[in-house]
Each structure stands twice: as C-alpha cells, then as structure tokens.
Write a protein that holds these residues in place. Structure first.
Motif, PDB file in Angstrom:
ATOM      1  N   VAL A   1       0.951  -0.981  -0.242  1.00 36.59           N
ATOM      2  CA  VAL A   1      -0.082   0.198   0.074  1.00 36.59           C
ATOM      3  C   VAL A   1       0.647   1.420  -0.346  1.00 36.59           C
ATOM      4  CG1 VAL A   1      -1.960   1.112   1.155  1.00 36.59           C
ATOM      5  CG2 VAL A   1      -2.122  -1.394   1.238  1.00 36.59           C
ATOM      6  N   GLU A   2       0.739   1.769  -1.193  1.00 37.42           N
ATOM      7  CA  GLU A   2       1.963   2.908  -1.213  1.00 37.42           C
ATOM      8  C   GLU A   2       0.918   4.205  -1.039  1.00 37.42           C
ATOM      9  OE1 GLU A   2       4.683   5.899  -1.635  1.00 37.42           O
ATOM     10  OE2 GLU A   2       4.727   4.079  -1.414  1.00 37.42           O
ATOM     11  N   LEU A   3       1.169   5.367   0.147  1.00 37.00           N
ATOM     12  CA  LEU A   3       0.712   6.113   0.196  1.00 37.00           C
ATOM     13  C   LEU A   3       1.224   7.845  -0.652  1.00 37.00           C
ATOM     14  CD1 LEU A   3       0.657   5.770   4.133  1.00 37.00           C
ATOM     15  CD2 LEU A   3      -1.281   4.951   2.500  1.00 37.00           C
ATOM     16  N   ALA A   4       2.711   7.881  -1.022  1.00 40.20           N
ATOM     17  CA  ALA A   4       3.184   8.986  -1.416  1.00 40.20           C
ATOM     18  C   ALA A   4       2.083   9.455  -2.823  1.00 40.20           C
ATOM     19  CB  ALA A   4       4.316   8.979  -1.219  1.00 40.20           C
ATOM     20  N   ARG A   5       2.346   8.416  -3.479  1.00 41.00           N
ATOM     21  CA  ARG A   5       1.451   8.430  -4.353  1.00 41.00           C
ATOM     22  C   ARG A   5       1.437   6.840  -5.524  1.00 41.00           C
ATOM     23  NH1 ARG A   5       6.463   9.639  -9.306  1.00 41.00           N
ATOM     24  NH2 ARG A   5       7.545   8.136  -8.581  1.00 41.00           N
TER      25      ARG A   5
ATOM     26  N   GLY B   1       7.012  -4.457 -16.198  1.00 42.55           N
ATOM     27  CA  GLY B   1       8.737  -5.755 -16.577  1.00 42.55           C
ATOM     28  C   GLY B   1       7.529  -7.242 -16.519  1.00 42.55           C
ATOM     29  N   LEU B   2       6.739  -7.256 -16.078  1.00 48.29           N
ATOM     30  CA  LEU B   2       6.028  -8.507 -15.934  1.00 48.29           C
ATOM     31  C   LEU B   2       4.888  -8.730 -16.888  1.00 48.29           C
ATOM     32  CD1 LEU B   2       5.597  -9.206 -11.606  1.00 48.29           C
ATOM     33  CD2 LEU B   2       7.416 -10.066 -13.366  1.00 48.29           C
ATOM     34  N   ALA B   3       3.873  -9.875 -16.559  1.00 43.34           N
ATOM     35  CA  ALA B   3       2.702 -10.344 -17.040  1.00 43.34           C
ATOM     36  C   ALA B   3       2.011  -8.662 -17.552  1.00 43.34           C
ATOM     37  CB  ALA B   3       2.567 -11.017 -17.153  1.00 43.34           C
ATOM     38  N   SER B   4       1.714  -8.152 -16.555  1.00 45.33           N
ATOM     39  CA  SER B   4       0.558  -7.191 -16.240  1.00 45.33           C
ATOM     40  C   SER B   4       1.557  -6.054 -16.010  1.00 45.33           C
ATOM     41  CB  SER B   4      -0.517  -7.003 -15.928  1.00 45.33           C
ATOM     42  OG  SER B   4       0.032  -8.013 -14.487  1.00 45.33           O
ATOM     43  N   ASP B   5       1.598  -4.705 -16.346  1.00 44.38           N
ATOM     44  CA  ASP B   5       1.682  -3.783 -15.800  1.00 44.38           C
ATOM     45  C   ASP B   5       0.477  -2.901 -14.931  1.00 44.38           C
ATOM     46  OD1 ASP B   5       3.768  -3.886 -16.818  1.00 44.38           O
ATOM     47  OD2 ASP B   5       3.432  -2.056 -18.749  1.00 44.38           O
ATOM     48  N   VAL B   6       0.602  -2.450 -13.749  1.00 47.12           N
ATOM     49  CA  VAL B   6      -0.147  -1.635 -12.881  1.00 47.12           C
ATOM     50  C   VAL B   6       0.528  -0.155 -12.286  1.00 47.12           C
ATOM     51  CG1 VAL B   6       0.134  -2.898 -10.902  1.00 47.12           C
ATOM     52  CG2 VAL B   6      -1.560  -2.082 -11.421  1.00 47.12           C
ATOM     53  N   THR B   7      -0.803   0.698 -12.239  1.00 49.07           N
ATOM     54  CA  THR B   7      -0.544   1.705 -11.861  1.00 49.07           C
ATOM     55  C   THR B   7      -1.547   1.789 -10.403  1.00 49.07           C
ATOM     56  OG1 THR B   7       0.220   3.238 -13.667  1.00 49.07           O
ATOM     57  CG2 THR B   7      -0.633   4.421 -11.556  1.00 49.07           C
ATOM     58  N   ALA B   8      -1.445   2.000  -9.148  1.00 53.63           N
ATOM     59  CA  ALA B   8      -2.283   2.255  -7.860  1.00 53.63           C
ATOM     60  C   ALA B   8      -1.966   2.237  -7.334  1.00 53.63           C
ATOM     61  CB  ALA B   8      -3.481   0.757  -8.226  1.00 53.63           C
TER      62      ALA B   8
ATOM     63  N   GLN C   1       8.576   7.888  -1.646  1.00 43.02           N
ATOM     64  CA  GLN C   1       7.737   6.561  -1.145  1.00 43.02           C
ATOM     65  C   GLN C   1       7.850   6.645  -0.327  1.00 43.02           C
ATOM     66  OE1 GLN C   1       9.707   3.635  -3.803  1.00 43.02           O
ATOM     67  NE2 GLN C   1      11.032   4.616  -4.141  1.00 43.02           N
ATOM     68  N   GLU C   2       6.540   5.996  -0.164  1.00 43.73           N
ATOM     69  CA  GLU C   2       6.226   5.788   1.710  1.00 43.73           C
ATOM     70  C   GLU C   2       4.753   4.888   1.636  1.00 43.73           C
ATOM     71  OE1 GLU C   2       4.738   8.076   5.827  1.00 43.73           O
ATOM     72  OE2 GLU C   2       5.910   9.074   3.293  1.00 43.73           O
ATOM     73  N   GLY C   3       5.123   3.352   2.156  1.00 44.35           N
ATOM     74  CA  GLY C   3       3.854   2.643   2.259  1.00 44.35           C
ATOM     75  C   GLY C   3       4.310   1.886   3.169  1.00 44.35           C
ATOM     76  N   VAL C   4       3.298   0.354   2.933  1.00 46.75           N
ATOM     77  CA  VAL C   4       3.842  -0.482   4.055  1.00 46.75           C
ATOM     78  C   VAL C   4       3.800  -1.541   2.969  1.00 46.75           C
ATOM     79  CG1 VAL C   4       2.471  -2.181   5.878  1.00 46.75           C
ATOM     80  CG2 VAL C   4       1.894   0.458   5.631  1.00 46.75           C
ATOM     81  N   GLN C   5       4.751  -2.646   3.422  1.00 48.15           N
ATOM     82  CA  GLN C   5       4.911  -4.211   2.409  1.00 48.15           C
ATOM     83  C   GLN C   5       4.515  -4.853   3.551  1.00 48.15           C
ATOM     84  OE1 GLN C   5       7.660  -3.577  -0.718  1.00 48.15           O
ATOM     85  NE2 GLN C   5       7.932  -6.604  -0.336  1.00 48.15           N
ATOM     86  N   TYR C   6       3.577  -5.970   2.869  1.00 54.82           N
ATOM     87  CA  TYR C   6       3.471  -7.147   3.250  1.00 54.82           C
ATOM     88  C   TYR C   6       4.366  -8.686   2.378  1.00 54.82           C
ATOM     89  CZ  TYR C   6       1.053  -5.878   7.755  1.00 54.82           C
ATOM     90  OH  TYR C   6       0.405  -5.219   9.023  1.00 54.82           O
ATOM     91  N   ALA C   7       4.994  -9.500   3.500  1.00 54.79           N
ATOM     92  CA  ALA C   7       4.913 -10.653   1.629  1.00 54.79           C
ATOM     93  C   ALA C   7       4.118 -11.431   2.813  1.00 54.79           C
ATOM     94  CB  ALA C   7       6.857 -10.388   1.846  1.00 54.79           C
ATOM     95  N   LEU C   8       3.369 -12.219   1.712  1.00 57.56           N
ATOM     96  CA  LEU C   8       2.581 -12.722   1.783  1.00 57.56           C
ATOM     97  C   LEU C   8       2.994 -14.885   1.482  1.00 57.56           C
ATOM     98  CD1 LEU C   8      -0.751 -10.967   1.198  1.00 57.56           C
ATOM     99  CD2 LEU C   8       0.539 -11.053   2.561  1.00 57.56           C
ATOM    100  N   THR C   9       3.388 -15.244   2.225  1.00 61.07           N
ATOM    101  CA  THR C   9       3.109 -16.797   1.935  1.00 61.07           C
ATOM    102  C   THR C   9       1.434 -17.227   1.140  1.00 61.07           C
ATOM    103  OG1 THR C   9       1.849 -17.880   4.018  1.00 61.07           O
ATOM    104  CG2 THR C   9       4.289 -17.427   3.826  1.00 61.07           C
ATOM    105  N   PRO C  10       2.629 -18.641  -0.055  1.00 59.19           N
ATOM    106  CA  PRO C  10       1.368 -19.008  -1.022  1.00 59.19           C
ATOM    107  C   PRO C  10      -0.129 -18.843  -0.374  1.00 59.19           C
ATOM    108  CG  PRO C  10       3.388 -19.536  -1.434  1.00 59.19           C
ATOM    109  CD  PRO C  10       3.752 -19.098  -0.229  1.00 59.19           C
TER     110      PRO C  10
END
Length: 275
Positions: free
Chosen positions: A44-48, A54-61, A81-90
């Motif tokens: 969840v990126e809060l600054a912008r 680079g992968l199969a789909s591009d995204v801006t969100a 850049q400012e936000g929160v990142q969670y690494a999720l198991t499969p």
C-alpha cells in the motif's frame, strides 16, 4: 530509505512472512527492481500511485499485489515513496485475497481488481493514520476481516517440497525432491504449481537466487566466484546469466545501484515460510 519492521496479528503470522513500513526519497536511477522471492507481495503506497512494469501485466495503483515471479518487476522510483509492504506466503493468496496463488503468478495487479471497493477504503484508512502503528493496525484489521475460519490446506507433500527447496537454497534436484516426498516428478510439478504458482524447478531457481542475494548483503561480501560455488551454480558465468535473467541487470550493477537502497531500508532478506 528508512524502514520499520512489524509483527502482524497472531492469526496472520502463518500467512505473512514479514511486514514493514518504508519511507524513501527518489532513487538516482529512477527505478527500483522488485526481485523474485518465495513470497507474494502486498504493497500500500501512500505518497503517490505505484507504477510497476516488467511482468506479464503493468499496474498503476496505490494498493498493488504481486504474485510469485522469476523475472524482475520494475518500480518507478522517481519520486517520494512511503507505505507498507507485507510479504505473503502462497496460501495467503486464497485465505486473504480470495484467489489461488497460481492465478497471480507472474502478475502485478491493482488490489481493487481483486477485492473491489474495499481496496480504496483500505488506502484511505492508511493515509488517514497518524502513526506507523495505526497504519499496521488498519492493514492487519482489513486482512483479519477477510480471513476465514480455517486456512487453505496445502498437500503436505507440497509443503515439504517447498521446505526442502528453500532450506537447501535450491541445491536439491527436483527428481530427488519428488522421491523424498514419495511422488513422481510430473505429479509433484503439477500439484506444486497449483499450490504456489511456481514449478519446483522455478522455486529452486528462486531459492538459489535468494541465497546468492543473502551473501551479497553480508558486510564482508564474498567474491562472485565464491558466491557461485556456495550457491550451487555451475560457475560464475552461470551465476551471471541467472542474475541478469532474474534481476534485469548484472550483479555488479545491482550492487552499485540497489544495494545501498536495500541495506538502508533494513528490509528482510527473503525469509520464506512453507506454503
């Protein structure tokens, strides 16, 4: 870049390999490389809005989910850049997002495309939070709300194969892993892919890559030839080819451009939980 680690709520811990908040200025190159790992990513990126290619789909969100992948994702780092990142198991893909990990494999997607308007509400709550603790609490609460009464069941053979591949840094051949869990190679490959989004061979490549990355993060960084030997590559040229394929640049370029960013963040070095 500054980073703050977070221990998620207890029910989420089997599903969240690690979590942290980050704050960073623009990178000199304007691009941050998202490297392959054994975790899916929720940011969840809060600054912008976050722009990923680079992968199969591009995204801006503002809220982005990335599946397991074996090639680099390129993240626009030209601004703050400012936000929160969670690494999720499969298993978290199904338990928290409602989609199997295989459907996210090789993709980056807008969280709103998965969970609908709740994604926008989540971004607004994190943006309104006054402290990092409040941000983490808001994201934990949103994920707990989506968590069902029971975790998705992964075949024990797949979980053991995953454990062996990452515990050994990918240095066990897939046929040996299949024999270890008592399945044929073809059956293991299909069931493993259905559960994680990667084949065992791909997971082994990612495990070797992570092992090499961990050595490069050491204060006394070994020579590349030693890294190649210790991580099971045929030689330094093999390491170089794999690194370019999975990081999108040479090892020396990554060390020069990305290593200070990674070290300053204090970001976890790729801890992986079994699926």
């Amino acid at each position: 870049m500054s980073g703050l680690a977070h221990v998620p709520a207890a029910p989420l811990r089997p599903l969240v390999a690690h979590a942290y908040g980050y704050r960073a200025g623009p990178m000199p190159t304007g691009v941050h490389r998202g490297l392959p790992s054994g975790s899916l990513t929720l940011v969840v990126e809060l600054a912008r809005p976050m722009h990923v290619t680079g992968l199969a789909s591009d995204v801006t969100a503002h809220a982005v989910v990335g599946g397991l992948h074996v090639a680099p994702a390129f993240i626009d780092a030209t601004g703050e850049q400012e936000g929160v990142q969670y690494a999720l198991t499969p298993p978290a893909a199904h338990a928290l997002l409602g989609v199997p990990a295989v459907e996210l494999s090789g993709l980056t997607v807008d969280l709103a495309d998965i969970i609908g308007p709740a994604a926008d509400v989540l971004v607004e709550r994190l943006a309104a939070a006054a402290t990092w603790s409040e941000r983490f609490a808001a994201l934990d609460a949103a994920l707990l709300h989506r968590l069902g009464d029971s975790l998705p069941r992964v075949p024990p053979e797949v979980a053991e194969a995953w454990r062996v591949l990452f515990a050994t840094g990918g240095m066990v051949a897939v046929p040996d892993v299949a024999r270890h869990v008592g399945w044929g190679r073809r059956h293991l490959t299909e069931r493993f892919r259905q559960s994680t989004g990667l084949t065992p061979k791909q997971a082994g490549r990612v495990a070797r890559f992570q092992a090499a990355r961990s050595l490069l993060l050491l204060p006394a960084r070994p020579a590349l030839a030693e890294v190649a030997v210790r991580c099971g590559y045929a030689d330094q040229a093999h390491l170089a080819r794999e690194w370019r394929a999975m990081a999108g640049c040479s090892v020396t370029t990554w060390v020069r451009e990305e290593l200070p960013f990674v070290q300053d963040a204090g970001a976890p070095g790729g801890r992986d939980s079994a699926p």
